[in-house]
Design a protein around this motif. Structure first.
Motif, PDB file in Angstrom:
ATOM      1  N   ALA A  45       0.819  -1.219   0.000  1.00  0.00           N
ATOM      2  CA  ALA A  45       0.000   0.000   0.000  1.00  0.00           C
ATOM      3  C   ALA A  45       0.851   1.266   0.000  1.00  0.00           C
ATOM      4  N   ALA A  46       2.088   1.153   0.453  1.00  0.00           N
ATOM      5  CA  ALA A  46       2.953   2.335   0.516  1.00  0.00           C
ATOM      6  C   ALA A  46       3.528   2.701  -0.845  1.00  0.00           C
ATOM      7  N   SER A  47       3.385   1.822  -1.825  1.00  0.00           N
ATOM      8  CA  SER A  47       3.945   2.065  -3.155  1.00  0.00           C
ATOM      9  C   SER A  47       2.849   2.534  -4.100  1.00  0.00           C
ATOM     10  N   SER A  48       3.092   3.650  -4.749  1.00  0.00           N
ATOM     11  CA  SER A  48       2.144   4.170  -5.735  1.00  0.00           C
ATOM     12  C   SER A  48       2.481   3.680  -7.145  1.00  0.00           C
ATOM     13  N   LEU A  49       3.499   2.855  -7.247  1.00  0.00           N
ATOM     14  CA  LEU A  49       3.953   2.388  -8.556  1.00  0.00           C
ATOM     15  C   LEU A  49       3.367   1.039  -8.944  1.00  0.00           C
ATOM     16  N   VAL A  50       2.732   0.343  -7.988  1.00  0.00           N
ATOM     17  CA  VAL A  50       2.213  -1.000  -8.222  1.00  0.00           C
ATOM     18  C   VAL A  50       0.712  -0.917  -8.495  1.00  0.00           C
ATOM     19  N   LEU A  51       0.257  -1.626  -9.521  1.00  0.00           N
ATOM     20  CA  LEU A  51      -1.159  -1.626  -9.898  1.00  0.00           C
ATOM     21  C   LEU A  51      -1.672  -3.057  -9.965  1.00  0.00           C
ATOM     22  N   LYS A  52      -2.885  -3.250  -9.470  1.00  0.00           N
ATOM     23  CA  LYS A  52      -3.543  -4.550  -9.600  1.00  0.00           C
ATOM     24  C   LYS A  52      -4.253  -4.599 -10.955  1.00  0.00           C
ATOM     25  N   VAL A  53      -3.818  -5.504 -11.800  1.00  0.00           N
ATOM     26  CA  VAL A  53      -4.407  -5.624 -13.131  1.00  0.00           C
ATOM     27  C   VAL A  53      -5.556  -6.620 -13.125  1.00  0.00           C
ATOM     28  N   LEU A  54      -5.419  -7.686 -12.373  1.00  0.00           N
ATOM     29  CA  LEU A  54      -6.478  -8.691 -12.239  1.00  0.00           C
ATOM     30  C   LEU A  54      -6.644  -8.989 -10.757  1.00  0.00           C
ATOM     31  N   SER A  55      -7.826  -8.699 -10.226  1.00  0.00           N
ATOM     32  CA  SER A  55      -8.083  -8.870  -8.792  1.00  0.00           C
ATOM     33  C   SER A  55      -9.028 -10.038  -8.555  1.00  0.00           C
ATOM     34  N   ALA A  56      -8.956 -10.589  -7.347  1.00  0.00           N
ATOM     35  CA  ALA A  56      -9.874 -11.652  -6.951  1.00  0.00           C
ATOM     36  C   ALA A  56     -11.218 -11.046  -6.554  1.00  0.00           C
ATOM     37  N   SER A  57     -12.230 -11.877  -6.487  1.00  0.00           N
ATOM     38  CA  SER A  57     -13.566 -11.408  -6.108  1.00  0.00           C
ATOM     39  C   SER A  57     -13.637 -11.251  -4.587  1.00  0.00           C
ATOM     40  N   PRO A  58     -14.665 -10.571  -4.065  1.00  0.00           N
ATOM     41  CA  PRO A  58     -14.788 -10.392  -2.602  1.00  0.00           C
ATOM     42  C   PRO A  58     -14.926 -11.693  -1.826  1.00  0.00           C
ATOM     43  N   SER A  59     -15.302 -12.776  -2.516  1.00  0.00           N
ATOM     44  CA  SER A  59     -15.483 -14.055  -1.817  1.00  0.00           C
ATOM     45  C   SER A  59     -14.222 -14.915  -1.802  1.00  0.00           C
ATOM     46  N   ALA A  60     -13.144 -14.454  -2.376  1.00  0.00           N
ATOM     47  CA  ALA A  60     -11.908 -15.247  -2.445  1.00  0.00           C
ATOM     48  C   ALA A  60     -11.106 -15.125  -1.160  1.00  0.00           C
ATOM     49  N   TYR A  61     -10.285 -16.137  -0.917  1.00  0.00           N
ATOM     50  CA  TYR A  61      -9.364 -16.088   0.223  1.00  0.00           C
ATOM     51  C   TYR A  61      -8.175 -16.985  -0.076  1.00  0.00           C
ATOM     52  N   SER A  62      -7.119 -16.809   0.687  1.00  0.00           N
ATOM     53  CA  SER A  62      -5.891 -17.581   0.487  1.00  0.00           C
ATOM     54  C   SER A  62      -5.706 -18.541   1.655  1.00  0.00           C
ATOM     55  N   ALA A  63      -5.697 -19.827   1.349  1.00  0.00           N
ATOM     56  CA  ALA A  63      -5.534 -20.860   2.389  1.00  0.00           C
ATOM     57  C   ALA A  63      -5.143 -22.160   1.721  1.00  0.00           C
ATOM     58  N   SER A  64      -4.796 -23.142   2.546  1.00  0.00           N
ATOM     59  CA  SER A  64      -4.440 -24.458   2.017  1.00  0.00           C
ATOM     60  C   SER A  64      -5.716 -25.217   1.664  1.00  0.00           C
ATOM     61  N   PRO A  65      -5.838 -25.699   0.434  1.00  0.00           N
ATOM     62  CA  PRO A  65      -7.051 -26.433   0.054  1.00  0.00           C
ATOM     63  C   PRO A  65      -7.114 -27.836   0.650  1.00  0.00           C
ATOM     64  N   LYS A  66      -6.025 -28.284   1.269  1.00  0.00           N
ATOM     65  CA  LYS A  66      -5.968 -29.653   1.782  1.00  0.00           C
ATOM     66  C   LYS A  66      -6.257 -29.737   3.278  1.00  0.00           C
ATOM     67  N   SER A  67      -6.473 -28.604   3.915  1.00  0.00           N
ATOM     68  CA  SER A  67      -6.725 -28.626   5.357  1.00  0.00           C
ATOM     69  C   SER A  67      -7.820 -27.633   5.707  1.00  0.00           C
ATOM     70  N   LYS A  68      -8.472 -27.861   6.846  1.00  0.00           N
ATOM     71  CA  LYS A  68      -9.523 -26.969   7.293  1.00  0.00           C
ATOM     72  C   LYS A  68      -8.921 -25.716   7.917  1.00  0.00           C
ATOM     73  N   LEU A  69      -9.668 -24.660   7.824  1.00  0.00           N
ATOM     74  CA  LEU A  69      -9.201 -23.395   8.389  1.00  0.00           C
ATOM     75  C   LEU A  69      -9.289 -23.429   9.909  1.00  0.00           C
ATOM     76  N   SER A  70      -8.170 -23.161  10.553  1.00  0.00           N
ATOM     77  CA  SER A  70      -8.160 -23.082  12.012  1.00  0.00           C
ATOM     78  C   SER A  70      -8.206 -21.637  12.498  1.00  0.00           C
ATOM     79  N   SER A  71      -7.913 -20.707  11.594  1.00  0.00           N
ATOM     80  CA  SER A  71      -7.953 -19.276  11.922  1.00  0.00           C
ATOM     81  C   SER A  71      -8.301 -18.509  10.650  1.00  0.00           C
ATOM     82  N   PRO A  72      -8.799 -17.297  10.776  1.00  0.00           N
ATOM     83  CA  PRO A  72      -9.157 -16.518   9.582  1.00  0.00           C
ATOM     84  C   PRO A  72      -7.936 -16.294   8.684  1.00  0.00           C
ATOM     85  N   PRO A  73      -8.116 -16.427   7.378  1.00  0.00           N
ATOM     86  CA  PRO A  73      -6.973 -16.220   6.463  1.00  0.00           C
ATOM     87  C   PRO A  73      -6.524 -14.764   6.474  1.00  0.00           C
ATOM     88  N   LEU A  74      -5.238 -14.563   6.201  1.00  0.00           N
ATOM     89  CA  LEU A  74      -4.666 -13.213   6.214  1.00  0.00           C
ATOM     90  C   LEU A  74      -5.045 -12.415   4.969  1.00  0.00           C
TER      91      LEU A  74
END
Length: 462
Positions: A194-223
């Protein structure tokens, strides 16, 4: 025999020389010599559509393994390549003299980079991305998961094959032709600094996306969740070097190029994904085939004169002009915009003027030099989304009026002029009254008696 060989070599060198000159033509900003580093040579065939697209556009691709002991980006102080493609996400260490510092120095010198990672991304690749303003998920087993915006075909139920159509709104970066089909993405998430004004998101994920391991259950909210996840990002450095970073090496693969796609919740089914069009268009931008500006013939003159003066005088009328062109991939075309501005600058802008254009690349404006003398600069600082930045300046001194250049009568001094002439007129009238008045001796005697002004009587009699 030796003379014949020498003659043949000489003729061959002379005939080949124009080709060399064309390859190193500084007037064409497009990268031509591209080093492609691979984890495995099988990527040449599995990603051949993308590579053939680059070759058809005139790029010379040099394929090497990432651990090749002969690797080098620079030799004798000169860079051997114009651009670098890193399709080697699992590489822990580059071969030869190449390392992360050499890659960053390559970018700092104005060259371009495409970096693709996946779930096997090494710390080396992640560190290079971090230095460019992008942070990959620290969880090595995490992938982007979306239970609403996944691709219906080809999913195994874990919803890691994402169908995304949240593109950046920029014709410069993604071309004028709209990408109708969603882009298929299978890989790891990253966030933009966020501190860089030079980086642009060209393709973003949808509001329902998250980053986690697909092989295990979530034990805490994803970052990383929602639209904070970037699937593809680009960087345009201050030196106009361009970088593309994505967490999916499969994004460039023939398989995803040819896969039919239907986004979950959408009735529309596309026979082909938008990957090929997306990757082709963004690679054109990264390699300066689009959005590259140059400015030349910056000039200024006094109104009514043709020659450029060595200095201006305050309140002079001047005209300023500059030519701006855009590289179309084959030639320089006139750049047309209505938001190019020039500053007449000394510590701060004294004049800020929007330039008019004739539609053929020429921008011009006229204005009056401010009533301040010193050393000024004509400055153009043009930064627009997707375009290379233009930063131009030209220094010019401004002098005050010389002693013989001021107006004979200054308007603001009229009250003082009036006071002076009024005083002279009053004294003249006073003299006439006292010289030609019949009662002058009595008046003088009276003044002499009251004020002791016998000296005034003597002056008048003389």
């Amino acid at each position: 025999m030796k003379m014949k060989n020498f003659s043949f070599f000489f003729i061959f060198a002379i005939s080949f020389f124009p080709l060399l000159c064309f390859s190193f033509n500084e007037e064409a900003p497009t990268d031509r010599r591209v080093l492609v580093l691979l984890d495995d040579y099988s990527l040449k065939s599995s990603h051949s559509i993308f590579f053939n697209s680059l070759k058809s556009r005139g790029f010379n691709l040099d394929f090497k393994l990432a651990d090749d002991p002969t690797l080098a980006l620079k030799r004798y102080g000169q860079f051997l390549y114009d651009a670098l493609i890193l399709f080697s996400p699992s590489t822990d260490r580059f071969g030869g003299s190449l390392d992360s510092a050499a890659v960053l120095d390559f970018v700092d010198s104005g060259h371009d980079l495409i970096l693709a990672a996946d779930a096997s991304a090494s710390d080396l690749i992640k560190n290079i991305a971090t230095e460019c303003g992008v942070d990959f998920d620290e969880d090595s087993s995490a992938m982007v998961i979306d239970h609403k915006s996944y691709a219906i075909s080809g999913t195994g139920g874990d919803h890691t094959l994402i169908a995304s159509d949240d593109f950046i709104q920029s014709d410069v970066i993604l071309g004028k032709n709209k990408i109708e089909a969603p882009v298929l993405f299978k890989g790891i998430a990253h966030s933009v600094n966020a501190a860089s004004s030079l980086v642009l998101k060209v393709l973003s994920a949808s509001p329902s996306a998250y980053s986690a391991s697909p092989k295990s259950k979530l034990s805490s909210p994803p970052l990383l969740t929602g639209s904070a996840i970037s699937l593809v990002s680009v960087v345009q450095a201050r030196n106009n070097a361009r970088i593309m970073i994505t967490g999916s090496l499969d994004l460039f693969s023939n398989r995803l190029f040819r896969t039919a796609v239907q986004k979950a919740g959408s009735p529309n089914k596309h026979e082909k994904s938008g990957n090929e069009q997306f990757v082709t268009e963004i690679s054109k931008w990264v390699f300066h085939e689009r959005g590259h500006l140059k400015a030349l013939n910056l000039g200024h003159q006094k109104v009514g004169e043709a020659e450029e003066p060595a200095m201006y005088r305050i309140k002079d009328d001047l005209k300023f002009s500059v030519e701006i062109y855009e590289w179309s991939g084959k030639s320089w075309e006139p750049y047309v915009a209505d938001d190019v501005q020039v500053q007449f600058y000394m510590m701060s802008p004294y004049v800020l003027k929007t330039l008019s254009t004739n539609g053929k690349g020429l921008y011009h404006a006229s204005f009056k030099v401010p009533d301040v003398y010193g050393v000024f600069q004509f400055k153009i600082d043009y930064q627009r989304l997707g375009y290379t930045s233009l930063s131009l300046s030209k220094q010019i001194p401004v002098r005050p009026f010389r002693h013989n250049e001021y107006e004979r009568f200054i308007t603001t001094a009229f009250p003082y002029y009036g006071a002076s002439f009024t005083t002279m007129a009053g004294f003249f009238i006073f003299g006439i009254v006292y010289l030609y008045n019949n009662s002058l001796p009595q008046d003088i005697s009276y003044l002499e008696a009251r004020l002791g002004l016998d000296w005034l009587y003597r002056i008048i009699l003389i």
